[in-house]
Write a protein that holds these residues in place. Structure first.
Motif, PDB file in Angstrom:
ATOM      1  N   UNK A   6       5.085  -7.066  -3.503  1.00  0.00           N
ATOM      2  CA  UNK A   6       6.119  -6.988  -4.545  1.00  0.00           C
ATOM      3  C   UNK A   6       6.390  -5.521  -4.867  1.00  0.00           C
ATOM      4  N   UNK A   7       7.352  -4.886  -4.171  1.00  0.00           N
ATOM      5  CA  UNK A   7       7.612  -3.463  -4.399  1.00  0.00           C
ATOM      6  C   UNK A   7       8.084  -3.159  -5.810  1.00  0.00           C
ATOM      7  N   UNK A   8       8.807  -4.095  -6.423  1.00  0.00           N
ATOM      8  CA  UNK A   8       9.263  -3.882  -7.796  1.00  0.00           C
ATOM      9  C   UNK A   8       8.096  -3.807  -8.765  1.00  0.00           C
ATOM     10  N   UNK A   9       7.136  -4.711  -8.608  1.00  0.00           N
ATOM     11  CA  UNK A   9       5.950  -4.708  -9.473  1.00  0.00           C
ATOM     12  C   UNK A   9       5.144  -3.433  -9.268  1.00  0.00           C
ATOM     13  N   UNK A  10       4.983  -3.015  -8.013  1.00  0.00           N
ATOM     14  CA  UNK A  10       4.231  -1.802  -7.722  1.00  0.00           C
ATOM     15  C   UNK A  10       4.903  -0.573  -8.336  1.00  0.00           C
TER      16      UNK A  10
ATOM     17  N   UNK B  43       6.826  -0.528 -10.962  1.00  0.00           N
ATOM     18  CA  UNK B  43       6.636  -0.585 -12.420  1.00  0.00           C
ATOM     19  C   UNK B  43       5.248  -0.102 -12.810  1.00  0.00           C
ATOM     20  N   UNK B  44       4.258  -0.473 -12.018  1.00  0.00           N
ATOM     21  CA  UNK B  44       2.899  -0.057 -12.343  1.00  0.00           C
ATOM     22  C   UNK B  44       2.710   1.462 -12.169  1.00  0.00           C
ATOM     23  N   UNK B  45       3.424   2.039 -11.217  1.00  0.00           N
ATOM     24  CA  UNK B  45       3.331   3.489 -11.048  1.00  0.00           C
ATOM     25  C   UNK B  45       4.013   4.235 -12.195  1.00  0.00           C
ATOM     26  N   UNK B  46       4.852   3.529 -12.952  1.00  0.00           N
ATOM     27  CA  UNK B  46       5.503   4.117 -14.130  1.00  0.00           C
ATOM     28  C   UNK B  46       4.758   3.777 -15.410  1.00  0.00           C
ATOM     29  N   UNK B  47       3.745   2.967 -15.288  1.00  0.00           N
ATOM     30  CA  UNK B  47       2.991   2.514 -16.454  1.00  0.00           C
ATOM     31  C   UNK B  47       1.939   3.564 -16.827  1.00  0.00           C
ATOM     32  N   UNK B  48       1.966   4.085 -18.059  1.00  0.00           N
ATOM     33  CA  UNK B  48       0.980   5.102 -18.447  1.00  0.00           C
ATOM     34  C   UNK B  48      -0.456   4.580 -18.463  1.00  0.00           C
ATOM     35  N   UNK B  49      -0.641   3.261 -18.469  1.00  0.00           N
ATOM     36  CA  UNK B  49      -1.993   2.695 -18.446  1.00  0.00           C
ATOM     37  C   UNK B  49      -2.585   2.634 -17.042  1.00  0.00           C
TER      38      UNK B  49
ATOM     39  N   UNK C   4       6.500   7.341  14.324  1.00  0.00           N
ATOM     40  CA  UNK C   4       5.914   7.440  12.993  1.00  0.00           C
ATOM     41  C   UNK C   4       5.834   6.060  12.346  1.00  0.00           C
ATOM     42  N   UNK C   5       4.875   5.900  11.447  1.00  0.00           N
ATOM     43  CA  UNK C   5       4.703   4.637  10.729  1.00  0.00           C
ATOM     44  C   UNK C   5       5.035   4.839   9.259  1.00  0.00           C
ATOM     45  N   UNK C   6       5.294   3.752   8.569  1.00  0.00           N
ATOM     46  CA  UNK C   6       5.556   3.798   7.130  1.00  0.00           C
ATOM     47  C   UNK C   6       4.663   2.777   6.433  1.00  0.00           C
ATOM     48  N   UNK C   7       4.290   3.050   5.194  1.00  0.00           N
ATOM     49  CA  UNK C   7       3.407   2.120   4.485  1.00  0.00           C
ATOM     50  C   UNK C   7       4.154   0.877   4.000  1.00  0.00           C
ATOM     51  N   UNK C   8       3.502  -0.239   4.097  1.00  0.00           N
ATOM     52  CA  UNK C   8       3.990  -1.518   3.575  1.00  0.00           C
ATOM     53  C   UNK C   8       2.835  -2.196   2.844  1.00  0.00           C
ATOM     54  N   UNK C   9       3.133  -3.276   2.123  1.00  0.00           N
ATOM     55  CA  UNK C   9       2.099  -4.060   1.448  1.00  0.00           C
ATOM     56  C   UNK C   9       1.203  -3.179   0.571  1.00  0.00           C
ATOM     57  N   UNK C  10       1.838  -2.335  -0.219  1.00  0.00           N
ATOM     58  CA  UNK C  10       1.084  -1.482  -1.119  1.00  0.00           C
ATOM     59  C   UNK C  10       0.200  -0.476  -0.427  1.00  0.00           C
ATOM     60  N   UNK C  11       0.530  -0.154   0.834  1.00  0.00           N
ATOM     61  CA  UNK C  11      -0.248   0.806   1.597  1.00  0.00           C
ATOM     62  C   UNK C  11      -1.319   0.198   2.462  1.00  0.00           C
TER      63      UNK C  11
END
Length: 330
Positions: free
Chosen positions: A26-30, A32-38, A167-174
């Motif tokens: 869920x890239x949207x959830x991830x 949001x969590x990276x913007x979460x100060x907690x 080159x590769x790119x990260x998926x599934x939260x890395x």
């Protein structure tokens, strides 16, 4: 090969973090969590972990635990002059309901003993090797730092596809690196290299060996990587024979330990000698000896040093010694 329970997990294991694999897609959830100060980030720099030392009087009351991890808000890590290029989702701390998100980040740049002096990480703690401080961390803290170190190291080493070189790119939260070539597109997953580590016994004695790179007097259990097409018990028999000339049977699984140096899983065993004479394989070891239980009680007098407490090797030896009613080992 029946496993046996232990009082507590080995170092780097048993952290209890909820890895929340269902949220990795869920890239949207991830985001949001990276913007979460907690949320918090576990920084890794050149395969070292950011830790701070606890007050000595506090450490003395906590079984000698002298370090704790330094976890940063994502905004702090992102504000560096060279911010991390990628964030790897580790899981949720405190359970699925309301647990804060934890990420790992590969900290770029810098030289010497840490990132550049203009980094917001400067002064936050020390970047140290887990092999040196692992035994001075709490169970959960050691597990978290080992997890972060292992996944960051894997991600850094797989920036290019092993199939086509793109080159590769990260998926599934890395937790997946996908090849970017349109006709390839192979998914690469984190790898763990299984290795056996075994305490060989013969009645009231056990077999230990030493490598030339170890400190003087240190002897440890025999170990080696599992080869393709080989079962774990077969690997135990082969490694012991190759390194010492001893033939073993009654191979029994004891416990396991993540070993992120860089990406191993140590599978601990005990095995009994059934034949063969001790012959040291010099390309593997500089020495190997049989030690009686009584030798460990007087190990300082004979110059015997055991592996550090961070290693499952120490656990295998201590469990064997503790099983004897006459044990006076300390």
């Amino acid at each position: 090969m029946a496993g046996e329970g232990h009082r507590k997990p080995n170092p780097f294991a048993g952290g209890g973090l909820d890895r929340a694999t269902h949220l990795r897609a869920d890239p949207g959830w991830l985001s949001d969590r990276l913007s979460d100060p907690n949320s918090r980030v576990v920084p890794v720099w050149r395969e070292r972990s950011l830790v701070s030392q606890t007050a000595r009087e506090v450490a003395a009351k906590a079984d000698g635990l002298a370090y704790r991890p330094v976890l940063l808000p994502p905004t702090v890590a992102a504000s560096a002059s060279e911010p991390p290029e990628e964030w790897i989702f580790l899981g949720l701390e405190g359970g699925r309901d309301g647990g804060r998100a934890l990420f790992a980040a590969d900290v770029p740049g810098g030289a010497g003993e840490g990132p550049s002096s203009d980094s917001p990480l400067d002064g936050a703690g020390e970047f140290l090797d887990l092999r040196g401080v692992g035994a001075m961390l709490g169970q959960g803290d050691g597990s978290l730092l080992a997890y972060a170190r292992a996944i960051v190291t894997w991600s850094r080493r797989h920036r290019f596809c092993g199939t086509c070189g793109s080159s590769t790119r990260p998926e599934q939260g890395g937790h997946v690196r996908r090849c970017g070539h349109e006709t390839c597109g192979v998914d690469h997953f984190p790898r763990t290299d299984p290795a056996i580590i075994v305490l060989v016994t013969d009645g009231d004695r056990c077999l230990l060996g030493r490598k030339d790179i170890w400190p003087e007097g240190v002897y440890s259990t025999l170990a080696g990587f599992v080869e393709p097409g080989e079962s774990l018990s077969e690997a135990v028999v082969r490694e012991v024979r190759e390194e010492s000339g001893i033939e073993v049977g009654s191979v029994r699984y004891r416990s396991s330990q993540p070993w992120p140096f860089p990406a191993s899983l140590m599978l601990g065993f005990r095995a009994e000698r059934v034949g063969g004479d001790l012959t040291v394989a010099r390309q593997e070891l500089v020495d190997a000896r049989w030690f009686k239980r009584a030798d460990f009680a007087r190990r300082r007098a004979i110059g015997l040093r055991l592996p550090g407490r961070v290693s499952i090797s120490r656990r295998l030896i201590e469990d064997w010694l503790a099983a004897s009613p006459e044990s006076h080992y300390q």
